[in-house]
Write a protein that holds these residues in place. Sequence first.
Motif, PDB file in Angstrom:
ATOM      1  N   THR A 204       0.826  -1.210   0.000  1.00 56.08           N
ATOM      2  CA  THR A 204       0.000   0.000   0.000  1.00 56.08           C
ATOM      3  C   THR A 204       0.858   1.257   0.000  1.00 56.08           C
ATOM      4  OG1 THR A 204      -1.746  -1.169   1.205  1.00 56.08           O
ATOM      5  CG2 THR A 204      -1.815   1.241   1.232  1.00 56.08           C
ATOM      6  N   ILE A 205       1.864   1.288   0.868  1.00 59.98           N
ATOM      7  CA  ILE A 205       2.729   2.468   0.966  1.00 59.98           C
ATOM      8  C   ILE A 205       3.521   2.674  -0.322  1.00 59.98           C
ATOM      9  CG2 ILE A 205       4.756   3.423   2.145  1.00 59.98           C
ATOM     10  CD1 ILE A 205       3.657   2.150   4.734  1.00 59.98           C
ATOM     11  N   VAL A 206       4.027   1.592  -0.899  1.00 58.35           N
ATOM     12  CA  VAL A 206       4.805   1.711  -2.132  1.00 58.35           C
ATOM     13  C   VAL A 206       3.929   2.181  -3.294  1.00 58.35           C
ATOM     14  CG1 VAL A 206       6.069   0.410  -3.890  1.00 58.35           C
ATOM     15  CG2 VAL A 206       6.603   0.084  -1.475  1.00 58.35           C
ATOM     16  N   LEU A 207       2.719   1.660  -3.393  1.00 55.45           N
ATOM     17  CA  LEU A 207       1.832   2.091  -4.475  1.00 55.45           C
ATOM     18  C   LEU A 207       1.526   3.583  -4.374  1.00 55.45           C
ATOM     19  CD1 LEU A 207      -0.673  -0.900  -4.756  1.00 55.45           C
ATOM     20  CD2 LEU A 207       0.965  -0.141  -6.485  1.00 55.45           C
ATOM     21  N   LEU A 208       1.214   4.056  -3.172  1.00 50.95           N
ATOM     22  CA  LEU A 208       0.939   5.479  -2.984  1.00 50.95           C
ATOM     23  C   LEU A 208       2.181   6.323  -3.273  1.00 50.95           C
ATOM     24  CD1 LEU A 208      -1.177   5.353   0.304  1.00 50.95           C
ATOM     25  CD2 LEU A 208      -2.007   5.942  -1.978  1.00 50.95           C
ATOM     26  N   SER A 209       3.328   5.840  -2.817  1.00 50.29           N
ATOM     27  CA  SER A 209       4.576   6.593  -2.987  1.00 50.29           C
ATOM     28  C   SER A 209       4.995   6.670  -4.450  1.00 50.29           C
ATOM     29  CB  SER A 209       5.693   5.949  -2.158  1.00 50.29           C
ATOM     30  OG  SER A 209       5.350   5.922  -0.791  1.00 50.29           O
ATOM     31  N   THR A 210       4.902   5.549  -5.149  1.00 51.57           N
ATOM     32  CA  THR A 210       5.320   5.556  -6.553  1.00 51.57           C
ATOM     33  C   THR A 210       4.336   6.343  -7.421  1.00 51.57           C
ATOM     34  OG1 THR A 210       4.293   3.367  -6.839  1.00 51.57           O
ATOM     35  CG2 THR A 210       6.665   3.433  -6.438  1.00 51.57           C
ATOM     36  N   GLN A 211       3.058   6.323  -7.070  1.00 55.83           N
ATOM     37  CA  GLN A 211       2.098   7.159  -7.794  1.00 55.83           C
ATOM     38  C   GLN A 211       2.459   8.636  -7.635  1.00 55.83           C
ATOM     39  OE1 GLN A 211      -1.690   5.969  -6.196  1.00 55.83           O
ATOM     40  NE2 GLN A 211      -1.757   4.066  -7.367  1.00 55.83           N
ATOM     41  N   ALA A 212       2.820   9.025  -6.412  1.00 51.54           N
ATOM     42  CA  ALA A 212       3.231  10.410  -6.168  1.00 51.54           C
ATOM     43  C   ALA A 212       4.530  10.727  -6.903  1.00 51.54           C
ATOM     44  CB  ALA A 212       3.400  10.649  -4.672  1.00 51.54           C
ATOM     45  N   SER A 213       5.425   9.749  -6.976  1.00 50.33           N
ATOM     46  CA  SER A 213       6.706   9.984  -7.657  1.00 50.33           C
ATOM     47  C   SER A 213       6.509  10.194  -9.150  1.00 50.33           C
ATOM     48  CB  SER A 213       7.665   8.812  -7.404  1.00 50.33           C
ATOM     49  OG  SER A 213       7.279   7.661  -8.129  1.00 50.33           O
ATOM     50  N   VAL A 214       5.565   9.479  -9.739  1.00 50.51           N
ATOM     51  CA  VAL A 214       5.263   9.670 -11.160  1.00 50.51           C
ATOM     52  C   VAL A 214       4.646  11.052 -11.381  1.00 50.51           C
ATOM     53  CG1 VAL A 214       3.812   8.881 -13.071  1.00 50.51           C
ATOM     54  CG2 VAL A 214       5.018   7.208 -11.652  1.00 50.51           C
ATOM     55  N   GLN A 215       3.719  11.411 -10.509  1.00 49.70           N
ATOM     56  CA  GLN A 215       3.045  12.703 -10.632  1.00 49.70           C
ATOM     57  C   GLN A 215       4.030  13.865 -10.546  1.00 49.70           C
ATOM     58  OE1 GLN A 215       0.051  13.340  -7.643  1.00 49.70           O
ATOM     59  NE2 GLN A 215      -0.401  15.427  -8.312  1.00 49.70           N
ATOM     60  N   HIS A 216       5.024  13.734  -9.659  1.00 52.23           N
ATOM     61  CA  HIS A 216       5.962  14.834  -9.427  1.00 52.23           C
ATOM     62  C   HIS A 216       7.321  14.607 -10.089  1.00 52.23           C
ATOM     63  CE1 HIS A 216       3.285  16.873  -6.610  1.00 52.23           C
ATOM     64  NE2 HIS A 216       2.979  15.680  -6.144  1.00 52.23           N
ATOM     65  N   GLN A 217       7.408  13.570 -10.912  1.00 47.46           N
ATOM     66  CA  GLN A 217       8.615  13.277 -11.691  1.00 47.46           C
ATOM     67  C   GLN A 217       9.849  13.145 -10.789  1.00 47.46           C
ATOM     68  OE1 GLN A 217       8.336  16.637 -14.493  1.00 47.46           O
ATOM     69  NE2 GLN A 217       7.628  15.211 -16.055  1.00 47.46           N
ATOM     70  N   VAL A 218       9.734  12.217  -9.854  1.00 47.54           N
ATOM     71  CA  VAL A 218      10.804  11.956  -8.892  1.00 47.54           C
ATOM     72  C   VAL A 218      11.235  10.499  -9.011  1.00 47.54           C
ATOM     73  CG1 VAL A 218      11.406  11.894  -6.447  1.00 47.54           C
ATOM     74  CG2 VAL A 218       9.903  13.688  -7.300  1.00 47.54           C
ATOM     75  N   GLY A 219      12.541  10.266  -8.960  1.00 45.91           N
ATOM     76  CA  GLY A 219      13.045   8.901  -9.056  1.00 45.91           C
ATOM     77  C   GLY A 219      13.504   8.318  -7.740  1.00 45.91           C
ATOM     78  N   ASP A 220      13.818   9.190  -6.766  1.00 39.32           N
ATOM     79  CA  ASP A 220      14.369   8.734  -5.490  1.00 39.32           C
ATOM     80  C   ASP A 220      13.317   8.845  -4.384  1.00 39.32           C
ATOM     81  OD1 ASP A 220      17.110   8.369  -6.489  1.00 39.32           O
ATOM     82  OD2 ASP A 220      17.078  10.555  -6.706  1.00 39.32           O
ATOM     83  N   ILE A 221      13.113   7.738  -3.680  1.00 32.56           N
ATOM     84  CA  ILE A 221      12.117   7.689  -2.607  1.00 32.56           C
ATOM     85  C   ILE A 221      12.823   7.307  -1.315  1.00 32.56           C
ATOM     86  CG2 ILE A 221      10.006   6.600  -1.788  1.00 32.56           C
ATOM     87  CD1 ILE A 221       9.187   6.135  -4.660  1.00 32.56           C
ATOM     88  N   ILE A 222      12.775   8.202  -0.341  1.00 31.61           N
ATOM     89  CA  ILE A 222      13.484   8.000   0.923  1.00 31.61           C
ATOM     90  C   ILE A 222      12.480   7.636   2.012  1.00 31.61           C
ATOM     91  CG2 ILE A 222      14.932   9.105   2.669  1.00 31.61           C
ATOM     92  CD1 ILE A 222      16.062  10.832   0.388  1.00 31.61           C
ATOM     93  N   TYR A 223      12.712   6.496   2.646  1.00 31.06           N
ATOM     94  CA  TYR A 223      11.813   6.000   3.687  1.00 31.06           C
ATOM     95  C   TYR A 223      12.424   6.253   5.061  1.00 31.06           C
ATOM     96  CZ  TYR A 223       9.405   3.503  -0.080  1.00 31.06           C
ATOM     97  OH  TYR A 223       8.711   3.181  -1.226  1.00 31.06           O
ATOM     98  N   ILE A 224      11.640   6.882   5.938  1.00 28.88           N
ATOM     99  CA  ILE A 224      12.087   7.139   7.303  1.00 28.88           C
ATOM    100  C   ILE A 224      10.981   6.733   8.274  1.00 28.88           C
ATOM    101  CG2 ILE A 224      13.577   9.051   6.581  1.00 28.88           C
ATOM    102  CD1 ILE A 224      11.443  10.978   7.715  1.00 28.88           C
ATOM    103  N   GLY A 225      11.292   6.792   9.567  1.00 29.79           N
ATOM    104  CA  GLY A 225      10.288   6.511  10.586  1.00 29.79           C
ATOM    105  C   GLY A 225      10.610   5.267  11.393  1.00 29.79           C
ATOM    106  N   SER A 226      10.133   5.242  12.623  1.00 35.49           N
ATOM    107  CA  SER A 226      10.417   4.123  13.528  1.00 35.49           C
ATOM    108  C   SER A 226       9.862   2.805  13.013  1.00 35.49           C
ATOM    109  CB  SER A 226       9.825   4.415  14.913  1.00 35.49           C
ATOM    110  OG  SER A 226      10.358   5.592  15.453  1.00 35.49           O
ATOM    111  N   THR A 227       8.732   2.854  12.328  1.00 31.75           N
ATOM    112  CA  THR A 227       8.095   1.622  11.868  1.00 31.75           C
ATOM    113  C   THR A 227       8.975   0.858  10.899  1.00 31.75           C
ATOM    114  OG1 THR A 227       5.929   2.665  12.133  1.00 31.75           O
ATOM    115  CG2 THR A 227       6.010   0.660  10.833  1.00 31.75           C
ATOM    116  N   VAL A 228       9.738   1.576  10.083  1.00 27.94           N
ATOM    117  CA  VAL A 228      10.601   0.904   9.115  1.00 27.94           C
ATOM    118  C   VAL A 228      12.010   0.681   9.664  1.00 27.94           C
ATOM    119  CG1 VAL A 228      11.234   3.056   7.948  1.00 27.94           C
ATOM    120  CG2 VAL A 228      11.426   0.906   6.731  1.00 27.94           C
TER     121      VAL A 228
END
Length: 267
Positions: A204-228
Motif C-alpha cells: 500500500t505504501i509503495v503504491l501510494l509513494s510511486t504514484q506520487a513519484s510519477v506525478q511529481h517526476q521523482v526517481g528517489d524515494i526516501i523511507y524514514i520513521g520508527s516503523t521501518v
Amino acid sequence: MKPAKIGIDAGGSLLKMAFEEQGQIHYKSYSIDELYSSMNWLKMTAADAPIALTGGKAEYLKNEFFQNSRIVPEFESSGMGASYFMKKDGLSYEKFLLISIGTGTSICLNSGGRISRVSGSGIGGGTLMGLGRLLTGEKDFSAFVSLACSGKAENADLMVKDIYAPFNSPIDGSLTASNFGKIKDDHVSKEDKAASLTNMIAETIVLLSTQASVQHQVGDIIYIGSTVQYNEPLKHLLKKYTSMLGKNPVFIQNGAYCGAIGAMLSL
C-alpha cells in the motif's frame, strides 16, 4: 545530563528525542505511555536547555511541560532532519520523496530544499500493531516483527499464480492478487498472518509513494520513521516493491529521528 539543546518529536505512538551534549548528539525514544514520567524527568534534568517541539503532540507538550519551547512544523522538521542525516551518510538528492512511516504515513516532496506534503495514508505503524494484535494477539512491536520474520505471506495471501494455476500467468505470478485471500479457516499460523499484514502495508505504501513519484517526476524515494527502521521484513518489502516499480528506494541511518533532529537544528 546537561544538554545544550533538545529536539522532541512527539507522535501518536512514540516520543523521540535528539539532544546535544558536550558536542555530541544523542538519541532517545520513549513510548507515548511514558509521556508524563519522561517529560517530568527532562524538566528536572535539563531545566535550562532550549527545547524545540514537533509532531502531533507538540502543542500539548508545550502547554503542559515546556511553555518556553518553540514548535516546528512537522514536515519542515522531518525535511531538515532527513537532509542532515543524508549529508552524514554521503547522500545528495536535489529532488526526492520523503516517506515518513510512523503511526500513519506522510508523503512529502522535497524539491531544492523546499518540502511540501503531497499525500499520505492512515496505513502505517498504528495499523501494523492494531490490526496485528487482532490477527495474532501480539501487542509487542519487536515480538510482532519476529513473527513476520518467521512467516510466509503467500500462505495467507492469494497470489496471481494461484489464480492462473495450472497455467502460466500473463504477469508476475509472485504478485499479490488478494491480501489474506487464502484464509478460509483458522489454520493459518500467527507467523503467516504477521507476514501477510506486513506485506499488505508495504504494498500500500509503495503504491501510494510511486504514484506520487510519477506525478511529481521523482526517481528517489526516501523511507524514514520508527516503523521501518526497526522492522527488517517491512524494509525488505519496501525496497523490493519500490525497485520493482522502477524507483530508487533509500533508507538512511537514524531515520526514525528525522523529526527530532530537525527540531533541534532549528534552535
